[in-house]
Scaffold this motif. Structure first.
Motif, PDB file in Angstrom:
ATOM      1  N   TRP A 128      -9.127  -1.937   4.146  1.00 40.18           N
ATOM      2  CA  TRP A 128      -8.836  -0.506   4.190  1.00 40.18           C
ATOM      3  C   TRP A 128      -9.124   0.162   2.847  1.00 40.18           C
TER       4      TRP A 128
ATOM      5  N   LEU B  72     -11.034 -10.287  -2.325  1.00 40.76           N
ATOM      6  CA  LEU B  72     -11.007  -8.860  -2.651  1.00 40.76           C
ATOM      7  C   LEU B  72     -12.359  -8.388  -3.180  1.00 40.76           C
TER       8      LEU B  72
ATOM      9  N   GLY C 231      -1.813  -9.968   1.931  1.00 42.96           N
ATOM     10  CA  GLY C 231      -2.506  -8.721   1.601  1.00 42.96           C
ATOM     11  C   GLY C 231      -2.733  -8.578   0.112  1.00 42.96           C
TER      12      GLY C 231
ATOM     13  N   GLU D  43      -4.722  -5.748  -2.886  1.00 40.33           N
ATOM     14  CA  GLU D  43      -5.286  -4.403  -2.993  1.00 40.33           C
ATOM     15  C   GLU D  43      -5.643  -4.099  -4.447  1.00 40.33           C
TER      16      GLU D  43
ATOM     17  N   GLU E 151      -6.683  -0.920  -7.209  1.00 41.38           N
ATOM     18  CA  GLU E 151      -6.583   0.533  -7.385  1.00 41.38           C
ATOM     19  C   GLU E 151      -7.771   1.013  -8.203  1.00 41.38           C
TER      20      GLU E 151
ATOM     21  N   GLN F 259      -6.893   3.428  -3.178  1.00 41.71           N
ATOM     22  CA  GLN F 259      -6.467   2.044  -2.968  1.00 41.71           C
ATOM     23  C   GLN F 259      -7.425   1.375  -1.993  1.00 41.71           C
TER      24      GLN F 259
ATOM     25  N   THR G 141       0.840  -1.200   0.000  1.00 41.88           N
ATOM     26  CA  THR G 141       0.000   0.000   0.000  1.00 41.88           C
ATOM     27  C   THR G 141       0.874   1.249   0.000  1.00 41.88           C
TER      28      THR G 141
ATOM     29  N   GLY H 197      -0.232  -6.663  -4.268  1.00 45.75           N
ATOM     30  CA  GLY H 197      -0.417  -7.521  -3.103  1.00 45.75           C
ATOM     31  C   GLY H 197       0.811  -8.361  -2.823  1.00 45.75           C
TER      32      GLY H 197
ATOM     33  N   GLY I  40      -8.120  -2.378  -0.125  1.00 52.70           N
ATOM     34  CA  GLY I  40      -7.530  -3.708   0.034  1.00 52.70           C
ATOM     35  C   GLY I  40      -7.889  -4.353   1.349  1.00 52.70           C
TER      36      GLY I  40
END
Ligand SMILES: Cc1cc2nc3c(=O)[nH]c(=O)nc-3n(C[C@H](O)[C@H](O)[C@H](O)COP(=O)(O)OP(=O)(O)OC[C@H]3O[C@@H](n4cnc5c(N)ncnc54)[C@H](O)[C@@H]3O)c2cc1C
Length: 378
Positions: free
Chosen positions: A198, A220, A168, A170, A172, A207, A49, A243, A209
């Motif tokens: 978040w 996701l 993790g 994420e 965009e 962002q 991130t 990620g 994720g």
């Protein structure tokens, strides 16, 4: 004693935060430094991130245009009720992380380090007091492994490696025109067991994720379904993905031997509780560069001995990680969100206990922020 003959004094494997900063520091002190990166550019295929805590932002003067200040945290319970946390003087920096990593690698080169890209280290050995790294064929008097959570240098030189991770991922999205000045954090043990989801109003992107404890697959799409409508994001407007793994087991041991030292994620220098590792990568990357320069140039103590005194053990945060892994029920989070003790704990985690929190409702200008507790949007 005669110096062993080698191409470089110091080889640093990995041009991430830790490696590029160690390289700049060591080269600026006169070491011949090779900075070796597997990817085609230092900032390619970002996995993080890239949010900097204020303490990280204070370590270096980052280019203003690559960052965006975020002043608070909006913490959501699973039922999507939220509370805003602020702390006077405190901020996070969202970053254009790819460009920032490029900038750090350029900074290392300007200091005199030689950058090798597209150069994945696969093997190595210590022979005649010199480290040889293959397939590049580079030799050096010392090596720093700054090669991330699955460090090859740790394996090659029989050092400790990370055994516990969060996973993790994420997506965009385009930037939101009226993004609130907050980092959105969603507590939900069904969506993100062991951690949270978040959304970050980033530099030119939004962002979104989530991360969760190991052996679980992040969903996701479920996070996007839950969060996007709340923020006014179009779920179909996804423009990118990132990620990876976040070490959460604390400092690896051993993290050094006669000719090698691990830093950053490779050393497990990530908060087991929050998963934040960039501040420590920056801070200890620089300290590692200094320690190797002292050792090789001035007869200083071995870098492993120096860093043993500096590296944190994360004892309290590892205990808190065990508590997070228990996956508190969603109803408990719903009930706790406006409780003073819970909010006090949240403030101490987000703002590093240094400052007091202030109350602010969404339509209040900064000048009217009331210096009391917290504002809740119940
Ligand atoms: C999804 C996600 C979100 C995150 N969000 C945040 C956040 O917002 N804030 C925060 O503080 N932390 C965050 N983290 C953690 C943070 O990204 C790391 O702690 C930080 O990037 C560590 O930096 P590093 O330089 O040690 O390692 P890395 O950034 O992993 O860099 C390692 C480099 O080594 C290179 N490399 C690897 N193997 C080799 C090899 N064999 N040969 C040559 N090169 C090699 C890699 O290509 C890479 O460039 C997040 C992590 C993830 C996965």
């Amino acid at each position: 004693m005669a110096r062993p003959s080698s191409d470089y004094d110091l080889a640093i494997v990995g041009a991430g935060f830790a490696g590029s900063i160690a390289a700049a520091t060591a080269a600026a002190r006169g070491l011949r430094v090779a900075l070796i990166e597997a990817k085609p550019q230092a900032g390619a295929r970002v996995h993080t991130t890239g949010l900097l805590v204020k303490e990280a932002a204070e370590e270096l003067d980052f280019p203003l245009e690559l960052t965006r200040k975020i002043h608070g945290v909006r913490l959501y319970a699973p039922n999507l009720r939220s509370v805003d946390l602020f702390s006077p003087g405190y901020y996070f920096l969202a970053t254009d992380t790819g460009a920032l990593l490029e900038w750090l690698a350029q900074r290392a080169q300007l200091s005199g380090a030689r950058l090798f890209t597209n150069s994945r280290v696969e093997a190595g050995r210590i022979q005649d007091n010199v480290v040889a790294l293959e397939p590049l064929g580079i030799t050096a008097r010392f090596v720093i492994g700054a090669d991330g959570p699955r460090s090859k240098i740790a394996r090659i030189f029989a050092l400790g490696f990370n055994r516990h991770h969060l996973c993790g991922v994420e997506a965009e999205f385009p930037p939101l025109p009226d993004a609130a000045d907050v980092l959105h954090c969603f507590l939900d043990s069904r969506l993100a067991p062991g951690y949270l989801a978040w959304a970050v109003p980033g530099v030119g992107v939004t962002q979104l994720g989530l991360a969760l404890r190991e052996r679980r697959k992040p969903d996701l799409d479920a996070a996007v379904r839950k969060i996007a409508p709340r923020l006014g994001l179009d779920p179909a407007a996804r423009i990118g993905m990132r990620g990876g793994l976040i070490p959460c087991g604390g400092l690896v041991r051993p993290f050094a031997n006669s000719h090698a030292l691990l830093v950053g994620d490779a050393a497990g220098l990530v908060s087991p509780l929050t998963g934040g590792g960039i501040h420590r990568a920056i801070h200890f990357g620089r300290r590692a560069g200094l320690a190797v320069a002292d050792f090789l140039l001035d007869g200083g103590a071995h870098p492993g001995a120096v860093m043993r005194r500096l590296y944190p053990s994360f004892f309290a945060k590892r205990l808190m990680r065990i508590a997070m892994n228990i996956e508190p029920p969603r109803a408990l989070y719903n009930a706790l969100l406006n409780r003073p003790m819970f909010l006090s704990l949240a403030r101490s985690i987000y703002f590093n206990t240094r400052t007091v929190a202030v109350e602010r409702t969404f339509d209040q200008p900064d000048s009217q922020i009331r210096r009391s507790l917290i504002s809740a949007s119940f």
